[in-house]
Design a protein around this motif. Structure first.
Motif, PDB file in Angstrom:
ATOM      1  N   GLN A  97       4.713  -8.729 -24.593  1.00 25.73           N
ATOM      2  CA  GLN A  97       4.254  -9.588 -25.678  1.00 25.73           C
ATOM      3  C   GLN A  97       4.968  -9.272 -26.986  1.00 25.73           C
ATOM      4  O   GLN A  97       5.088  -8.101 -27.365  1.00 25.73           O
ATOM      5  N   ALA A  98       5.410 -10.307 -27.666  1.00 25.66           N
ATOM      6  CA  ALA A  98       5.934 -10.158 -29.023  1.00 25.66           C
ATOM      7  C   ALA A  98       4.754 -10.054 -29.986  1.00 25.66           C
ATOM      8  O   ALA A  98       3.673 -10.579 -29.713  1.00 25.66           O
ATOM      9  N   TYR A  99       4.971  -9.396 -31.087  1.00 25.61           N
ATOM     10  CA  TYR A  99       3.965  -9.266 -32.135  1.00 25.61           C
ATOM     11  C   TYR A  99       2.642  -8.714 -31.605  1.00 25.61           C
ATOM     12  O   TYR A  99       1.563  -9.174 -31.959  1.00 25.61           O
ATOM     13  N   LEU A 100       2.754  -7.717 -30.749  1.00 24.44           N
ATOM     14  CA  LEU A 100       1.608  -6.949 -30.268  1.00 24.44           C
ATOM     15  C   LEU A 100       1.975  -5.485 -30.421  1.00 24.44           C
ATOM     16  O   LEU A 100       2.954  -5.021 -29.831  1.00 24.44           O
ATOM     17  N   GLN A 101       1.240  -4.781 -31.240  1.00 26.93           N
ATOM     18  CA  GLN A 101       1.496  -3.367 -31.488  1.00 26.93           C
ATOM     19  C   GLN A 101       0.174  -2.611 -31.522  1.00 26.93           C
ATOM     20  O   GLN A 101      -0.879  -3.203 -31.734  1.00 26.93           O
ATOM     21  N   GLY A 102       0.265  -1.327 -31.338  1.00 26.70           N
ATOM     22  CA  GLY A 102      -0.914  -0.482 -31.428  1.00 26.70           C
ATOM     23  C   GLY A 102      -0.696   0.609 -32.452  1.00 26.70           C
ATOM     24  O   GLY A 102       0.423   1.059 -32.684  1.00 26.70           O
ATOM     25  N   LEU A 103      -1.780   1.010 -33.065  1.00 29.51           N
ATOM     26  CA  LEU A 103      -1.749   2.110 -34.018  1.00 29.51           C
ATOM     27  C   LEU A 103      -2.960   2.987 -33.728  1.00 29.51           C
ATOM     28  O   LEU A 103      -4.086   2.650 -34.106  1.00 29.51           O
ATOM     29  N   ASP A 104      -2.712   4.065 -32.994  1.00 27.62           N
ATOM     30  CA  ASP A 104      -3.787   4.985 -32.633  1.00 27.62           C
ATOM     31  C   ASP A 104      -3.956   6.047 -33.707  1.00 27.62           C
ATOM     32  O   ASP A 104      -2.974   6.553 -34.255  1.00 27.62           O
ATOM     33  N   TYR A 105      -5.206   6.363 -33.996  1.00 27.28           N
ATOM     34  CA  TYR A 105      -5.520   7.446 -34.924  1.00 27.28           C
ATOM     35  C   TYR A 105      -5.787   8.694 -34.093  1.00 27.28           C
ATOM     36  O   TYR A 105      -6.736   8.746 -33.313  1.00 27.28           O
ATOM     37  N   GLU A 106      -4.912   9.672 -34.227  1.00 28.60           N
ATOM     38  CA  GLU A 106      -4.995  10.893 -33.427  1.00 28.60           C
ATOM     39  C   GLU A 106      -5.811  11.967 -34.148  1.00 28.60           C
ATOM     40  O   GLU A 106      -5.870  12.000 -35.382  1.00 28.60           O
ATOM     41  N   LEU A 107      -6.409  12.833 -33.374  1.00 31.31           N
ATOM     42  CA  LEU A 107      -7.172  13.953 -33.915  1.00 31.31           C
ATOM     43  C   LEU A 107      -6.293  14.770 -34.856  1.00 31.31           C
ATOM     44  O   LEU A 107      -5.139  15.043 -34.541  1.00 31.31           O
ATOM     45  N   ASN A 108      -6.793  15.076 -36.011  1.00 28.39           N
ATOM     46  CA  ASN A 108      -6.104  15.873 -37.045  1.00 28.39           C
ATOM     47  C   ASN A 108      -4.938  15.130 -37.709  1.00 28.39           C
ATOM     48  O   ASN A 108      -4.161  15.743 -38.425  1.00 28.39           O
ATOM     49  N   GLU A 109      -4.792  13.837 -37.469  1.00 30.81           N
ATOM     50  CA  GLU A 109      -3.735  13.071 -38.134  1.00 30.81           C
ATOM     51  C   GLU A 109      -4.082  12.905 -39.602  1.00 30.81           C
ATOM     52  O   GLU A 109      -5.244  12.726 -39.977  1.00 30.81           O
ATOM     53  N   ASP A 110      -3.090  12.944 -40.439  1.00 27.64           N
ATOM     54  CA  ASP A 110      -3.268  12.745 -41.869  1.00 27.64           C
ATOM     55  C   ASP A 110      -3.713  11.294 -42.109  1.00 27.64           C
ATOM     56  O   ASP A 110      -3.027  10.349 -41.699  1.00 27.64           O
ATOM     57  N   ILE A 111      -4.835  11.123 -42.763  1.00 28.86           N
ATOM     58  CA  ILE A 111      -5.415   9.806 -43.004  1.00 28.86           C
ATOM     59  C   ILE A 111      -4.470   8.929 -43.823  1.00 28.86           C
ATOM     60  O   ILE A 111      -4.312   7.739 -43.549  1.00 28.86           O
ATOM     61  N   ASP A 112      -3.817   9.519 -44.807  1.00 26.61           N
ATOM     62  CA  ASP A 112      -2.907   8.736 -45.645  1.00 26.61           C
ATOM     63  C   ASP A 112      -1.689   8.253 -44.862  1.00 26.61           C
ATOM     64  O   ASP A 112      -1.185   7.157 -45.105  1.00 26.61           O
ATOM     65  N   VAL A 113      -1.211   9.058 -43.920  1.00 26.60           N
ATOM     66  CA  VAL A 113      -0.088   8.641 -43.078  1.00 26.60           C
ATOM     67  C   VAL A 113      -0.507   7.445 -42.226  1.00 26.60           C
ATOM     68  O   VAL A 113       0.242   6.464 -42.098  1.00 26.60           O
ATOM     69  N   TYR A 114      -1.709   7.490 -41.651  1.00 32.09           N
ATOM     70  CA  TYR A 114      -2.206   6.368 -40.861  1.00 32.09           C
ATOM     71  C   TYR A 114      -2.275   5.095 -41.710  1.00 32.09           C
ATOM     72  O   TYR A 114      -1.835   4.025 -41.290  1.00 32.09           O
ATOM     73  N   ARG A 115      -2.811   5.221 -42.906  1.00 27.83           N
ATOM     74  CA  ARG A 115      -2.919   4.063 -43.804  1.00 27.83           C
ATOM     75  C   ARG A 115      -1.541   3.480 -44.129  1.00 27.83           C
ATOM     76  O   ARG A 115      -1.362   2.261 -44.124  1.00 27.83           O
ATOM     77  N   ARG A 116      -0.563   4.349 -44.410  1.00 26.92           N
ATOM     78  CA  ARG A 116       0.794   3.875 -44.717  1.00 26.92           C
ATOM     79  C   ARG A 116       1.419   3.178 -43.507  1.00 26.92           C
ATOM     80  O   ARG A 116       2.078   2.145 -43.648  1.00 26.92           O
TER      81      ARG A 116
END
Length: 145
Positions: free
Chosen positions: A30-49
């Motif tokens: 699929q085009a224009y289908l992506q995932g963004l998983d939030y991993e344990l201990n991941e920096d919250i600001d990095v996830y937001r960016r």
């Protein structure tokens, strides 16, 4: 240039990766289908960016972006809500494989996005069953006697 509805799956652990893998087994790549998983201990600001960067990368080619989150009130949903208020984004929580495949199959059809989302949510709710094998096979056991 054709416009498309982008779908970004956001969740905890390996939720997004697993859901995309399962959906592409059923619907193909699929085009224009992506995932963004939030991993344990991941920096919250990095996830937001990363979330904002993905949405901005799609903006020129998409007319709308759906953020499908794993759960209501979780950090990935909260990040979508706070980072994307001025973007062309809708957030759907409690995402299931049924919901995702419905959207993938119909996202470029004749339905407007509100109608498509309403139908996808209804389909996902109606797809939930409790199956008790003891009840299911009880009639067969009675017939076998």
């Amino acid at each position: 240039m054709s416009f498309m509805i982008g779908i970004l799956i956001c969740g905890h652990g390996h939720f997004a990766r697993g859901l995309i893998e399962a959906a592409e087994m059923l619907c193909g790549p699929q085009a224009y289908l992506q995932g963004l998983d939030y991993e344990l201990n991941e920096d919250i600001d990095v996830y937001r960016r990363n979330l904002l960067a993905q949405i901005e990368a799609w903006e020129p080619q998409t007319e709308e972006i759906l953020c499908l989150c794993d759960m209501q009130g979780g950090f990935p949903m909260e990040a979508c809500l706070t980072e994307l208020p001025l973007k062309k984004v809708k957030i759907i929580t409690e995402t299931t494989l049924t919901l995702l495949t419905y959207l993938l199959v119909r996202r470029n059809g004749s339905q407007d996005s509100h109608q498509m989302i309403d139908n996808a949510v209804r389909e996902a709710r109606e797809a939930i069953y409790v199956i008790d094998p003891q009840i299911l096979f009880a009639d067969q056991e009675g017939e076998a006697s």
